[in-house]
Design a protein around this motif. Structure first.
Motif, mmCIF file in Angstrom:
data_model
loop_
_atom_site.group_PDB
_atom_site.id
_atom_site.type_symbol
_atom_site.label_atom_id
_atom_site.label_comp_id
_atom_site.label_asym_id
_atom_site.label_seq_id
_atom_site.Cartn_x
_atom_site.Cartn_y
_atom_site.Cartn_z
ATOM 1 N N ARG A 149 0.814 -1.218 0.000
ATOM 2 C CA ARG A 149 0.000 0.000 0.000
ATOM 3 C C ARG A 149 0.846 1.266 0.000
ATOM 4 O O ARG A 149 0.401 2.313 -0.454
ATOM 5 C CB ARG A 149 -0.931 0.008 1.213
ATOM 6 N N PHE A 150 2.056 1.191 0.551
ATOM 7 C CA PHE A 150 2.897 2.392 0.574
ATOM 8 C C PHE A 150 4.266 2.177 -0.036
ATOM 9 O O PHE A 150 5.033 3.125 -0.181
ATOM 10 C CB PHE A 150 3.038 2.934 2.006
ATOM 11 N N MET A 151 4.584 0.962 -0.443
ATOM 12 C CA MET A 151 5.860 0.662 -1.084
ATOM 13 C C MET A 151 5.605 -0.218 -2.294
ATOM 14 O O MET A 151 5.229 -1.368 -2.153
ATOM 15 C CB MET A 151 6.734 -0.138 -0.112
ATOM 16 N N ALA A 152 5.796 0.317 -3.491
ATOM 17 C CA ALA A 152 5.615 -0.492 -4.686
ATOM 18 C C ALA A 152 6.846 -1.356 -4.951
ATOM 19 O O ALA A 152 6.741 -2.463 -5.491
ATOM 20 C CB ALA A 152 5.345 0.398 -5.894
ATOM 21 N N GLU A 153 8.002 -0.838 -4.542
ATOM 22 C CA GLU A 153 9.260 -1.531 -4.834
ATOM 23 C C GLU A 153 10.346 -0.988 -3.927
ATOM 24 O O GLU A 153 10.335 0.188 -3.561
ATOM 25 C CB GLU A 153 9.612 -1.263 -6.298
ATOM 26 N N VAL A 154 11.278 -1.849 -3.566
ATOM 27 C CA VAL A 154 12.458 -1.438 -2.806
ATOM 28 C C VAL A 154 13.683 -1.921 -3.576
ATOM 29 O O VAL A 154 13.761 -3.091 -3.954
ATOM 30 C CB VAL A 154 12.466 -2.045 -1.382
ATOM 31 N N LYS A 160 29.810 -5.792 -3.047
ATOM 32 C CA LYS A 160 30.167 -7.210 -3.073
ATOM 33 C C LYS A 160 31.303 -7.520 -2.104
ATOM 34 O O LYS A 160 31.376 -8.622 -1.569
ATOM 35 C CB LYS A 160 30.558 -7.632 -4.493
ATOM 36 N N SER A 161 32.156 -6.545 -1.856
ATOM 37 C CA SER A 161 33.333 -6.786 -1.019
ATOM 38 C C SER A 161 32.971 -7.146 0.417
ATOM 39 O O SER A 161 33.656 -7.950 1.046
ATOM 40 C CB SER A 161 34.254 -5.562 -1.033
ATOM 41 N N ASP A 162 31.887 -6.567 0.949
ATOM 42 C CA ASP A 162 31.531 -6.845 2.347
ATOM 43 C C ASP A 162 30.024 -6.990 2.576
ATOM 44 O O ASP A 162 29.585 -7.132 3.710
ATOM 45 C CB ASP A 162 32.071 -5.745 3.265
ATOM 46 N N CYS A 163 29.248 -6.973 1.509
ATOM 47 C CA CYS A 163 27.785 -7.127 1.566
ATOM 48 C C CYS A 163 27.094 -6.034 2.377
ATOM 49 O O CYS A 163 26.020 -6.267 2.938
ATOM 50 C CB CYS A 163 27.405 -8.504 2.107
ATOM 51 N N LEU A 164 27.669 -4.854 2.456
ATOM 52 C CA LEU A 164 27.026 -3.751 3.153
ATOM 53 C C LEU A 164 26.077 -3.022 2.215
ATOM 54 O O LEU A 164 26.415 -2.753 1.062
ATOM 55 C CB LEU A 164 28.063 -2.760 3.680
ATOM 56 N N VAL A 165 24.895 -2.699 2.723
ATOM 57 C CA VAL A 165 23.947 -1.888 1.974
ATOM 58 C C VAL A 165 24.510 -0.469 1.894
ATOM 59 O O VAL A 165 24.872 0.110 2.908
ATOM 60 C CB VAL A 165 22.571 -1.859 2.675
ATOM 61 N N THR A 166 24.608 0.077 0.686
ATOM 62 C CA THR A 166 25.114 1.432 0.518
ATOM 63 C C THR A 166 24.051 2.384 -0.013
ATOM 64 O O THR A 166 24.206 3.590 0.088
ATOM 65 C CB THR A 166 26.323 1.468 -0.434
ATOM 66 N N MET A 167 22.972 1.830 -0.568
ATOM 67 C CA MET A 167 21.895 2.672 -1.067
ATOM 68 C C MET A 167 20.585 1.908 -1.041
ATOM 69 O O MET A 167 20.547 0.717 -1.364
ATOM 70 C CB MET A 167 22.187 3.158 -2.490
ATOM 71 N N ILE A 168 19.525 2.622 -0.645
ATOM 72 C CA ILE A 168 18.173 2.072 -0.654
ATOM 73 C C ILE A 168 17.291 3.055 -1.399
ATOM 74 O O ILE A 168 17.341 4.261 -1.136
ATOM 75 C CB ILE A 168 17.622 1.899 0.772
ATOM 76 N N THR A 169 16.491 2.551 -2.330
ATOM 77 C CA THR A 169 15.503 3.377 -3.008
ATOM 78 C C THR A 169 14.135 2.770 -2.760
ATOM 79 O O THR A 169 13.913 1.588 -3.052
ATOM 80 C CB THR A 169 15.782 3.469 -4.522
ATOM 81 N N ILE A 170 13.227 3.569 -2.198
ATOM 82 C CA ILE A 170 11.859 3.136 -1.954
ATOM 83 C C ILE A 170 10.974 3.822 -2.986
ATOM 84 O O ILE A 170 10.962 5.054 -3.086
ATOM 85 C CB ILE A 170 11.403 3.498 -0.527
#
Length: 199
Positions: A149-154, A160-170
């Motif tokens: 209802r409030f998020m169509a896609e994330v 790849k070097s450490d699997c850290l999230v560096t960017m999120i787009t909602i």
């Protein structure tokens, strides 16, 4: 209040520090502590100008998050277990996580991740994973109505070097975007407990 839900969703996704596995599921790495700077850019289909804000995020395992805007306005969202508070203009507003559908959907995903189960299952999201030389690009489309209802896609970008999230787009159902870029990620420093005070 919708902005608070986006903050909580982003914080949850960042803190789970997910990494794609061969099974195309997101497996949480669950750091004990985390802090980072962030830059949040909001793009609206109704407005030509982007809205940019920045601040710091703190996480302490298993369920404490502080999302603190510093520019252009000071705003703070704190989640400590099942209690949450939003602070703006020196006033605290309690957030009832159990009665808000958006937060209930977020909590379901968070608990799935914190339990050690894969973050994404066939019942929760459809997932597409793309690999580049340096990054994983993960697109998650919610199947549950409370989240859809409030998020169509994330969209998540992970190193790849450490699997850290560096960017999120909602991506919202109406086409508006909220992009959060993380900088200066610190997994070693323990935040002062006072940062998670919801009283």
């Amino acid at each position: 209040m919708k902005n608070v839900a986006y903050i909580a969703a982003a914080a949850m996704l960042i803190c789970l520090m997910a990494c794609p596995s061969a099974a195309r599921e997101l497996v949480p790495l669950r750091p004990e502590n985390m802090s980072c700077a962030f830059v949040q850019t909001k793009e609206s289909v109704m407005l030509q100008e982007k809205m940019v804000s920045s601040g710091r995020m703190y996480f302490s395992s298993p369920d404490k998050v502080r999302w603190e805007y510093m520019e252009p306005l000071t705003r703070v969202f704190i989640m400590n277990g099942e209690d949450a508070v939003f602070i703006a203009d020196g006033k605290k507003q309690k957030v009832d996580l159990s009665k808000n559908r958006m937060f209930r959907g977020i909590s379901q995903v968070m608990m799935l991740g914190l339990s050690g189960s894969p973050l994404v299952s066939d019942n929760d999201f459809s997932v597409e994973t793309r690999e580049t030389d340096l990054m994983w690009e993960v697109t998650m489309t919610p199947k549950k109505k409370d989240i859809a209802r409030f998020m169509a896609e994330v969209r998540l970008m992970l190193r790849k070097s450490d699997c850290l999230v560096t960017m999120i787009t909602i991506v919202e159902p109406g086409g508006d975007l909220t992009c959060i870029e993380l900088k200066d990620i610190d997994l070693q420093t323990t935040a002062d407990e006072g940062k998670f005070d919801v009283r």
